[in-house]
Design a protein around this motif. Sequence first.
Motif, short mmCIF file in Angstrom:
data_model
loop_
_atom_site.label_atom_id
_atom_site.label_comp_id
_atom_site.label_asym_id
_atom_site.label_seq_id
_atom_site.Cartn_x
_atom_site.Cartn_y
_atom_site.Cartn_z
N GLY A 24 50.09 69.22 -7.75
CA GLY A 24 48.92 69.63 -8.54
C GLY A 24 47.71 69.98 -7.68
N SER A 25 46.58 70.12 -8.34
CA SER A 25 45.30 70.57 -7.76
C SER A 25 45.00 70.10 -6.35
N GLY A 26 44.95 71.03 -5.42
CA GLY A 26 44.50 70.73 -4.06
C GLY A 26 45.41 69.79 -3.29
N LEU A 27 46.51 69.37 -3.88
CA LEU A 27 47.38 68.39 -3.21
C LEU A 27 48.33 69.09 -2.25
N SER A 28 48.60 68.42 -1.15
CA SER A 28 49.55 68.99 -0.19
C SER A 28 50.30 67.85 0.48
#
Length: 263
Positions: A31-35
């Motif tokens: 999800g959002s901005g996760l890496s």
Amino acid sequence: MNYTQSRLKPASLLIHRCLGGRQPSAAIILGSGLSIQLDRSYGELPASDIPGFVLPTVDGHIGRVVAGILGQRDVLLIQGRVHCYEGIPEKNVAFQVHLIRELGIRNIVLVSAAGGIRGDLDPGSMMLVEDHLCAQPLQAKAKRGAVYDAGWRQRVITASDGLRVSCGVFVWTIGPSYETPAEIVAFERRGGNAVGMSLVPEALWASALGMRVFAVAVITNRASGLSKRKLGHSEVLRAAFNAQANLTQLLVHAVAQSPKLHV
Ligand code: HPA
């Protein structure tokens, strides 16, 4: 609702080629901005090259599919989640899940940024999802029983000694606005522990398709009204970025402990 073979086939053929004959232990949707940091990647496709792939429109969602190794295992990593709040119909939000199933991958790892409601869920902590509440109705129907695989989750907890993980109930809201403080009070009274705008639609579809689901909420902020800090997408993205090392360690365990079941 079913995706036809003709809609999924061209995309799955392309990804099969990218996998070079390897069969991933699990697919991961972030999800959002996760890496996360893969140990090695051996294939990569921009989402825009994949026929039928619904492209993300939100900041922090790169839009790519990577085949690689995490720990000792092959994984398919999807960066580029789409949300119902982007005006995308629920069945299209589920395209990635159908595609993963079409590739013969039975284990799915879903990761979402979330606001912490329970007192111990501070930014930087991670909550393994044991169940969810939906603030709005969804069409998808879980097959039967629990959506989130309890055995898989338990093995990960045992293996993740030293990491800040706990279990809890995820509240799904359609977004895109953050909740009001009153909504958070209501969610807490109903048993919700963390709140986010993704993960649950995919988890329900994956369950309906007979897949094993492991889900993690990465806590990026205290939920609305629980902190004096301003709540916004840039704060969420910053905290999500900072979670990379811990999330990578957790997902190494998640993939290593995934059920040994392939089609
Ligand atoms: N609410 C909903 N979605 C979120 C939040 C939140 O507080 N943080 C990250 N995604």
